[in-house]
Design an enzyme around this catalytic site. Structure first.
Site, short mmCIF file in Angstrom:
data_model
loop_
_atom_site.label_atom_id
_atom_site.label_comp_id
_atom_site.label_asym_id
_atom_site.label_seq_id
_atom_site.Cartn_x
_atom_site.Cartn_y
_atom_site.Cartn_z
N HIS A 1 0.83 -1.21 0.00
CA HIS A 1 0.00 0.00 0.00
C HIS A 1 0.87 1.25 0.00
CE1 HIS A 1 -4.19 -1.60 1.37
NE2 HIS A 1 -3.61 -2.39 0.48
N TYR B 1 3.96 6.40 10.21
CA TYR B 1 3.08 5.29 9.82
C TYR B 1 3.89 4.18 9.13
CZ TYR B 1 -1.15 2.82 8.45
OH TYR B 1 -2.12 1.86 8.32
C1 PHB Z 1 -6.03 -4.47 10.78
O1 PHB Z 1 -6.08 -4.71 9.56
O2 PHB Z 1 -6.38 -5.28 11.64
C2 PHB Z 1 -5.53 -3.12 11.21
C3 PHB Z 1 -5.03 -2.26 10.28
C4 PHB Z 1 -4.59 -1.00 10.68
C5 PHB Z 1 -4.66 -0.65 12.01
C6 PHB Z 1 -5.15 -1.53 12.94
C7 PHB Z 1 -5.60 -2.78 12.55
O3 PHB Z 1 -4.25 0.59 12.38
#
Ligand code: PHB
Ligand code: RFL
Length: 395
Positions: A77, A390
């Site tokens: 992504h 991130y």
């Molecule tokens: C998930 O896909 O479980 C997921 C993705 C992003 C997050 C938290 C959980 O910030």
């Protein structure tokens, strides 16, 4: 009854991502290890948790040569979307970070790949290990005892790695006066649902809505993972699939609400949100790694990735100890790991604060959140800061 005593270099408690990754890295450096896990393999594999991997986490799996499935099935992504005021705004992670991305690949799959690699290498994992206890990690002959099928076993070792999560025995074995803890409990949880339905959008959507936070995530082009913020006293029995889908839809923008494909849940659960750090992460020959030492709310997608960075520092330190006869890495472990941990704790707390509705979010608080979100998407510097955190800070 007492079983035959064995010896290993590193006794690892816990076969979650931290313990399994550590075991595999140590093996690749020629360091002998045994993993003790309280549950059975299928139980560990059935836990639906993280979904987003930083490049550093992927790089470690690459170093171990276990990324064939990840590269085939993982979804790279380049961006995420922030939804607020009824409109979605894209954060271009790749552009904002000079080319960095994240990979969507479930924790369950990472765990399975690591378990398979461990089994193929013939390394010992003791599942269903009861009553694990740690001994003399402050002295000269560290040992770990456990009970399996009614028989008590003892493992003598050089080091103990406590990778047994937040409710494990490792941190609990440290005298309270030797450990300092920091905690923030958030006044809400996440209600999550997994379904075999196509994701509503190709990228993750983090939504700030007057009714509360929502997250649209995924595991594959056919499997979705969704979350809605809920009260801490919510009961899962009160959430039919239909109620969940209606609630999620009501927190999305018009286009997403219209295109959302619903279906029966494969899993549905409620997780409370918490920030927690225990300092230090080393006590004599005992080293804590992953959730055993710290917890972050899932909003920043950092928990699993922090476990991976701890394990990187710890495996390097142990390699230096055995190969170079140097304790420098072991002595620096806690400080190095905690420096990165606290930055992820800060980021996860900030994302949580910005995206959720708090019981005391009044009109002023809502305006501040809106201003912050507006700033984040319009200031290239603020966008870059979110993106840098991130995708994961370097280590
Ligand atoms: C998930 O896909 O479980 C997921 C993705 C992003 C997050 C938290 C959980 O910030
Ligand atoms: P784990 O995975 O909890 O594994 C610890 C293991 O130790 C075993 N154990 C014991 N074994 C022997 N004796 C004992 N006394 C024992 N006590 C416990 C347990 O059975 C278990 O197998 O910790 P580890 O390895 O440190 O891994 C941490 C991650 O699991 C965790 O940080 C993430 O799941 C957090 N997380 C996320 N992280 C991300 O990086 N990205 C995400 O997108 C993300 N989403 C999430 C998440 C966690 C969530 N929940 C449920 C808290 C989403 C959610 C909803």
């Amino acid at each position: 009854m007492k079983g035959q005593d064995v010896r290993t270099q590193v006794a690892i408690i816990g076969a979650g991502p931290a313990g399994l990754l550590l075991g595999q890295l140590l093996h690749s450096y020629g360091i002998d290890n045994i993993i003790l896990e309280r549950k059975d393999r299928d139980y560990v594999l059935a836990r639906i948790r993280a979904g987003v991997l930083e490049q550093g986490t992927v790089a470690q799996l690459e170093q171990l040569g276990i990324t064939a499935r990840l590269h085939q099935e993982g979804l790279v992504h380049d961006g995420i979307e922030l939804l607020f005021g009824g409109t979605r705004h894209r954060i271009d992670l790749k552009q904002a970070t000079g080319g960095k991305t994240v990979t969507v690949y479930g924790q369950t799959e990472v765990t399975r790949d690591l378990m398979d690699a461990r089994q193929a290498a013939g390394l010992v994992t003791v599942y269903d290990a009861d009553s694990v206890s740690l001994h003399d990690f402050g002295g000269v002959s560290p040992r770990v005892c456990y009970v399996k099928d009614g028989i008590t076993h003892e493992i003598a070792c050089d080091f103990i790695a406590g990778c047994d999560g937040s409710h494990g025995v490792s941190r609990a074995s440290v005298p309270a006066q030797s450990i300092q803890t920091y905690e923030r409990v958030y006044p809400f949880g996440w209600l999550g649902l997994l379904s075999d339905t196509p994701p509503v959008s190709p990228e993750l959507i983090y939504a700030n809505h007057p009714k509360g936070f929502a997250l649209c995530s995924m595991r594959s082009p056919r499997r979705s993972r969704y979350y809605v913020q809920c009260a801490l006293d919510e009961r899962i029995e009160n959430w039919s699939d239909d109620r969940f889908w209606d609630e999620l839809r009501s927190r999305l923008d018009e286009e997403a609400a219209e295109t959302l494909v619903t279906g029966p849940s494969l899993e549905k659960s409620i997780a409370p949100l918490r920030s927690f750090v225990a300092e230090p992460m080393r006590f004599g020959t005992l080293f804590l790694a992953g959730d055993a030492a710290h917890i972050v709310p899932p909003t920043g997608a950092k928990g699993l990735n922090l476990a991976a960075s701890d394990v990187h520092y710890l495996s390097q330190a142990l390699r230096e100890f055995y190969a170079d006869k140097s304790s420098a890495g072991l002595d620096a472990y806690s400080t190095r790991a905690l420096a990165r941990v606290w930055k992820a704790v800060r980021f996860s707390w900030w994302m949580t604060s910005m995206m959720h509705r708090f019981p005391d979010t009044d009109a002023f608080g809502a305006k501040i959140q809106a201003a912050e979100l507006d700033y984040v998407i319009h200031s290239p510097i603020a966008t870059a800061s979110l993106a840098e955190n991130y995708v994961g800070l370097p280590y």
